[in-house]
Design a protein around this motif. Sequence first.
Motif, PDB file in Angstrom:
ATOM      1  N   LEU A 132       0.780  -1.399   0.017  1.00 59.95           N
ATOM      2  CA  LEU A 132       0.015  -0.139  -0.130  1.00 59.95           C
ATOM      3  C   LEU A 132       0.930   1.300  -0.052  1.00 59.95           C
ATOM      4  CD1 LEU A 132      -2.875  -0.719   2.665  1.00 59.95           C
ATOM      5  CD2 LEU A 132      -3.045  -0.768  -0.018  1.00 59.95           C
ATOM      6  N   LYS A 133       1.798   1.057   0.794  1.00 61.88           N
ATOM      7  CA  LYS A 133       2.824   2.476   0.783  1.00 61.88           C
ATOM      8  C   LYS A 133       3.450   2.747  -0.545  1.00 61.88           C
ATOM      9  CE  LYS A 133       3.740   2.017   5.637  1.00 61.88           C
ATOM     10  NZ  LYS A 133       4.779   1.905   7.110  1.00 61.88           N
ATOM     11  N   LEU A 134       3.862   1.648  -1.213  1.00 54.36           N
ATOM     12  CA  LEU A 134       4.428   1.803  -2.559  1.00 54.36           C
ATOM     13  C   LEU A 134       3.495   2.221  -3.404  1.00 54.36           C
ATOM     14  CD1 LEU A 134       6.826  -1.424  -2.680  1.00 54.36           C
ATOM     15  CD2 LEU A 134       7.439   0.850  -3.092  1.00 54.36           C
ATOM     16  N   GLY A 135       2.252   1.918  -3.186  1.00 52.82           N
ATOM     17  CA  GLY A 135       1.053   2.118  -4.485  1.00 52.82           C
ATOM     18  C   GLY A 135       1.010   0.894  -5.484  1.00 52.82           C
ATOM     19  N   ALA A 136       1.778  -0.240  -4.930  1.00 48.51           N
ATOM     20  CA  ALA A 136       1.630  -1.407  -5.829  1.00 48.51           C
ATOM     21  C   ALA A 136       0.351  -2.073  -5.558  1.00 48.51           C
ATOM     22  CB  ALA A 136       2.827  -2.283  -5.310  1.00 48.51           C
ATOM     23  N   VAL A 137      -0.211  -2.815  -6.314  1.00 47.17           N
ATOM     24  CA  VAL A 137      -1.457  -3.420  -6.113  1.00 47.17           C
ATOM     25  C   VAL A 137      -1.343  -4.740  -5.554  1.00 47.17           C
ATOM     26  CG1 VAL A 137      -3.563  -4.288  -7.634  1.00 47.17           C
ATOM     27  CG2 VAL A 137      -2.331  -2.339  -8.115  1.00 47.17           C
ATOM     28  N   VAL A 138      -1.879  -5.186  -4.364  1.00 44.11           N
ATOM     29  CA  VAL A 138      -1.626  -6.308  -3.613  1.00 44.11           C
ATOM     30  C   VAL A 138      -2.949  -7.470  -4.003  1.00 44.11           C
ATOM     31  CG1 VAL A 138      -2.710  -5.706  -1.608  1.00 44.11           C
ATOM     32  CG2 VAL A 138      -1.279  -7.537  -1.510  1.00 44.11           C
ATOM     33  N   ILE A 139      -2.379  -8.677  -4.490  1.00 45.91           N
ATOM     34  CA  ILE A 139      -3.350  -9.538  -4.838  1.00 45.91           C
ATOM     35  C   ILE A 139      -3.007 -10.771  -3.823  1.00 45.91           C
ATOM     36  CG2 ILE A 139      -4.299 -11.194  -6.340  1.00 45.91           C
ATOM     37  CD1 ILE A 139      -3.512  -9.237  -8.554  1.00 45.91           C
ATOM     38  N   PRO A 140      -3.790 -10.556  -2.431  1.00 46.10           N
ATOM     39  CA  PRO A 140      -3.590 -11.791  -1.650  1.00 46.10           C
ATOM     40  C   PRO A 140      -4.342 -13.101  -2.239  1.00 46.10           C
ATOM     41  CG  PRO A 140      -4.717  -9.885  -0.543  1.00 46.10           C
ATOM     42  CD  PRO A 140      -4.608  -9.759  -2.053  1.00 46.10           C
ATOM     43  N   THR A 141      -3.599 -14.332  -1.860  1.00 42.37           N
ATOM     44  CA  THR A 141      -3.956 -15.495  -2.400  1.00 42.37           C
ATOM     45  C   THR A 141      -3.872 -16.576  -1.264  1.00 42.37           C
ATOM     46  OG1 THR A 141      -3.471 -14.967  -4.522  1.00 42.37           O
ATOM     47  CG2 THR A 141      -3.919 -17.105  -4.279  1.00 42.37           C
ATOM     48  N   TYR A 142      -4.631 -17.308  -1.296  1.00 37.93           N
ATOM     49  CA  TYR A 142      -4.730 -18.562  -0.197  1.00 37.93           C
ATOM     50  C   TYR A 142      -3.388 -19.512  -0.259  1.00 37.93           C
ATOM     51  CZ  TYR A 142      -7.505 -20.857  -3.610  1.00 37.93           C
ATOM     52  OH  TYR A 142      -8.072 -21.508  -5.012  1.00 37.93           O
ATOM     53  N   THR A 143      -3.008 -19.816   0.618  1.00 33.74           N
ATOM     54  CA  THR A 143      -1.774 -20.669   0.839  1.00 33.74           C
ATOM     55  C   THR A 143      -1.871 -22.132   0.109  1.00 33.74           C
ATOM     56  OG1 THR A 143      -1.890 -21.290   3.047  1.00 33.74           O
ATOM     57  CG2 THR A 143      -0.892 -19.448   2.502  1.00 33.74           C
ATOM     58  N   SER A 144      -3.299 -22.665   0.205  1.00 33.96           N
ATOM     59  CA  SER A 144      -3.440 -24.026  -0.253  1.00 33.96           C
ATOM     60  C   SER A 144      -3.695 -23.932  -1.743  1.00 33.96           C
ATOM     61  CB  SER A 144      -4.796 -24.450   0.520  1.00 33.96           C
ATOM     62  OG  SER A 144      -5.794 -23.795   0.174  1.00 33.96           O
TER      63      SER A 144
END
Length: 545
Positions: A132-144
């Motif tokens: 968020l600080k960078l302004g990058a777009v984060v796509i969280p994904t489940y570990t399984s």
Amino acid sequence: MSATRLRAQPLPDLRPQPRRSPAHAAFRSARDLLQRLRTRPDAARREFAWPRPTHFNWALEWFDVVAAEEPRPALELVHPGGRVESVSYRELSARSDRLATWLRGLGVRRGERVMVVLGQQVELWETLLACLKLGAVVIPTYTSLTEAEARDRFERGGVRHLVVRSRDVDRFAAVDAAVRVAVGGPVPGWHDHADARRTPGAFTPDAATPAGDVAFGYFTSGTTSAPKLVLHTHASYPVGHLSSLYFHGLLPGDRHLNVSAPGWAKHSWSSFFVPFTAQATLVVAADEGLGPEGLPGLLAEREVTSVCAPPSYWAAVVPHLGTAVPRLREATSAGEPLPDPVADAVAAAWGVTVRDGYGQTETTALIGTTPGTPRTPGWLGRPLPGWDLVLDEGHLCVDLTGAPVGMMAGYDDPEHTRRVLGGDRYRTGDVAEAGPDGLLRVLGRDDDVFKSGGHRVSPYELEAVLRTHPAVRDAAVVPVPHAGLGRAAHAVVEPEPGRPAVTAEELLAHVDARVGAAVRVHSVEFTDRLPRTVSGKVRRAALAR
């Protein structure tokens, strides 16, 4: 890092913008109002107005500012055996600063997409804040996720960079990422996340963050169709989740636990924006996970004041309610309607009402029974502050004429986005019903609700009736072909372990005694386990015939 130091550092190419900015002040004012009116929903709906900043970076202008003044822990990770890892707001702010600086040095840039595949570990929250600080777009994904899912999410998500647990990197062998970061130990060909800890200095953003820039991407749960990538902005998620904050009812100093797994939108609600906006402490069962049998003891030992879990998890906790009595003020459920017997059991054992709520990946919290409001069995609650909802021939819609800030920017498909958001209403895809005093309940997805002999059948309502039988742990209702009715309700039942076996005939009679003949269940089969998504929702499409 203190707000004072940042005030002395103007952002390049822009007028000086301290982190305790006008956007921060507007956000704080809206938060304070909702906390002040937490038990007065009518007043909250009347007085609340969405903050609408032109520029806003929640991680820099909210989290870092409160971190400088908040003495309590931001995170408490409880490891097996009881070891507790406590991380203060100030420490998490500094760690995410170093990580953001390090990632920028590796080549991660504003607007580029970063897939994050981490469990319940400190590095997850560091990475979310750093992106968020960078302004990058984060796509969280489940570990399984499987190797095939990893490739699919990477390609369809337009991902450029990866942050992955070291033990999971093999699943990404077939994808071509620009920057690969491994968390949990060195991996050949990957950057070691631990190196970020040695990066000196505070993070200085390269520009102010437009509030309309995309910040998060989440894939939908895919219960009835292929998962879609939903995009949220630096306004629609942090500002939009003010409605989620109101639903949860958190206050500064609260101790909140959420059982949702990373990679699903509900995790960013209850394990990121809501607790940190409230200035609460997030209590987390670390990466090894928490079974329902351990929840009561953990809530009591860590003095948790608020807990959120999906209905399937609450149902699994019921046999263990007597193992400990936590001192909860708030208990919430979201995803699907909470069965009345489950809510009654929790209230009897712990003296707390589990309140229902409803939202989507595409939105923030839309409907809920709010703190201090009596639970009405069978009903989710009322529209939350900032949201106006309408029923269009039974279809639940969001009124877009007021431009609710918590609405997604769209899907990663411009044409589909135009179809969905191009008018004055967003159709949620759920069929709903309005009741007395503005109460709402969801009857099911458009694809789940069906006609039988000309009568509309709600799987949710029949499933709720089936769950009232003591021998039923869970149930799913789907349509099957019927010679006379066209389609008829068929129940797939997961029996309650340890109970005497129940027959199909007994369950049919149980339902017939409680619903009209036109919407009855016509057939029953049994299964050891219903198919579910990773987020816990029943995959009815896998049961359909």
